[in-house]
Scaffold this motif. Structure first.
Motif, PDB file in Angstrom:
ATOM      1  N   THR A   1      15.655 -24.880  25.965  1.00  0.00           N
ATOM      2  CA  THR A   1      16.866 -25.047  26.763  1.00  0.00           C
ATOM      3  C   THR A   1      16.746 -26.300  27.615  1.00  0.00           C
ATOM      4  O   THR A   1      15.767 -27.046  27.512  1.00  0.00           O
ATOM      5  CB  THR A   1      17.121 -23.783  27.618  1.00  0.00           C
ATOM      6  OG1 THR A   1      18.422 -23.868  28.202  1.00  0.00           O
ATOM      7  CG2 THR A   1      16.084 -23.602  28.709  1.00  0.00           C
TER       8      THR A   1
ATOM      9  N   LEU B   1      19.770 -30.874  17.028  1.00  0.00           N
ATOM     10  CA  LEU B   1      19.589 -29.433  16.893  1.00  0.00           C
ATOM     11  C   LEU B   1      18.713 -29.087  15.693  1.00  0.00           C
ATOM     12  O   LEU B   1      18.005 -28.078  15.707  1.00  0.00           O
ATOM     13  CB  LEU B   1      20.946 -28.735  16.772  1.00  0.00           C
ATOM     14  CG  LEU B   1      21.894 -28.882  17.966  1.00  0.00           C
ATOM     15  CD1 LEU B   1      23.156 -28.045  17.733  1.00  0.00           C
ATOM     16  CD2 LEU B   1      21.211 -28.457  19.271  1.00  0.00           C
TER      17      LEU B   1
ATOM     18  N   GLU C   1      18.713 -23.305  22.334  1.00  0.00           N
ATOM     19  CA  GLU C   1      19.853 -24.069  22.840  1.00  0.00           C
ATOM     20  C   GLU C   1      21.066 -23.180  23.089  1.00  0.00           C
ATOM     21  O   GLU C   1      22.205 -23.539  22.780  1.00  0.00           O
ATOM     22  CB  GLU C   1      20.203 -25.201  21.866  1.00  0.00           C
ATOM     23  CG  GLU C   1      19.102 -26.232  21.725  1.00  0.00           C
ATOM     24  CD  GLU C   1      18.719 -26.879  23.061  1.00  0.00           C
ATOM     25  OE1 GLU C   1      19.559 -27.619  23.611  1.00  0.00           O
ATOM     26  OE2 GLU C   1      17.596 -26.648  23.554  1.00  0.00           O
TER      27      GLU C   1
END
Length: 234
Positions: free
Chosen positions: A142, A29, A113
């Protein structure tokens, strides 16, 4: 104690210590946040608002610091918002399906995300487009809904520890053609491109659990993809 169902947002409370633990469960992330920030230009005016939908622990913050935005982060979980606030993000508790923000209030909307976690994609798209001002910029990343993406993200990813177990529900993954069409109905012309982790960074993370990888563009959107679009200015 029974385990939580897949995609239960309460899992993020249990994983709150992972947000800023480099080399940990949320390492990917960090790479995605850096790549997302590369799509965001400097603020066109003083006080321009950047809405970070599903901001989590505020991983985007260090990458947009200095670009001149008022960085507003919206998330369901207080455990993440507290960490985002500590890094200069204005925290707002709320759901991406019903953003507690004024229409047309954002110069930039970042949705990193988050769309693969929403249970009502049309509603989420409508809200992201609503808060974006005409002429404003949308950036997102995504996960594709195809079989390869489900295997890589869930089956392989959870086995290798690239994603915490149970964090994703593959039934919610997002076809890029559907996403592009949904945004078009709200006047946002979305362009997508594939993305993937760098091979050296991924190998270092898998072998040594060390930070330092990055996301690079790729032609294939089969697993992970980024999107960038402007809202039409009538």
């Amino acid at each position: 104690m029974p385990s939580m169902p897949r995609n239960d947002p309460r899992q993020y409370d249990d994983l709150a210590g992972e947000w800023w633990r480099r080399g940990g469960g949320f390492e990917l992330l960090h790479w995605l946040a850096a790549a997302r920030a590369e799509l965001i230009p400097p603020a066109p005016s003083r006080g321009a608002v950047l809405v970070d939908a599903g901001c989590g622990g505020g991983l985007l913050a260090p990458h947009v610091e200095g670009k001149g935005y008022r960085h507003v982060g919206v998330d369901l979980r207080c455990s993440g918002l507290e960490q985002a606030a500590a890094r200069g993000v204005t925290p707002v508790r709320g759901d991406v399906l019903a953003l507690p923000l004024a229409t047309g209030s954002a110069e930039v909307v970042a949705a990193g995300e988050i769309l693969e976690h929403v249970t009502d994609l049309p509603a989420a798209v409508a809200e992201l487009a609503r808060v974006l001002r005409p002429g404003g910029l949308l950036v997102l990343d995504t996960v594709n809904s195809g079989a390869l993406s489900r295997f890589v993200t869930v089956t392989l990813g959870e086995w290798l520890g690239l994603a915490p177990r149970g964090l994703h529900d593959p039934a919610l993954f997002v076809d890029p053609r559907r996403l592009t069409a949904e945004f078009a109905t709200h006047g946002v012309r979305l362009e997508v491109r594939g993305a993937r982790p760098s091979v050296p960074g991924m190998c270092r993370w898998l072998a040594l659990r060390r930070a330092g990888g990055r996301i690079v563009p790729t032609r294939s959107t089969a697993v992970l993809y980024q999107g960038r679009g402007r809202k039409e200015d009538p």
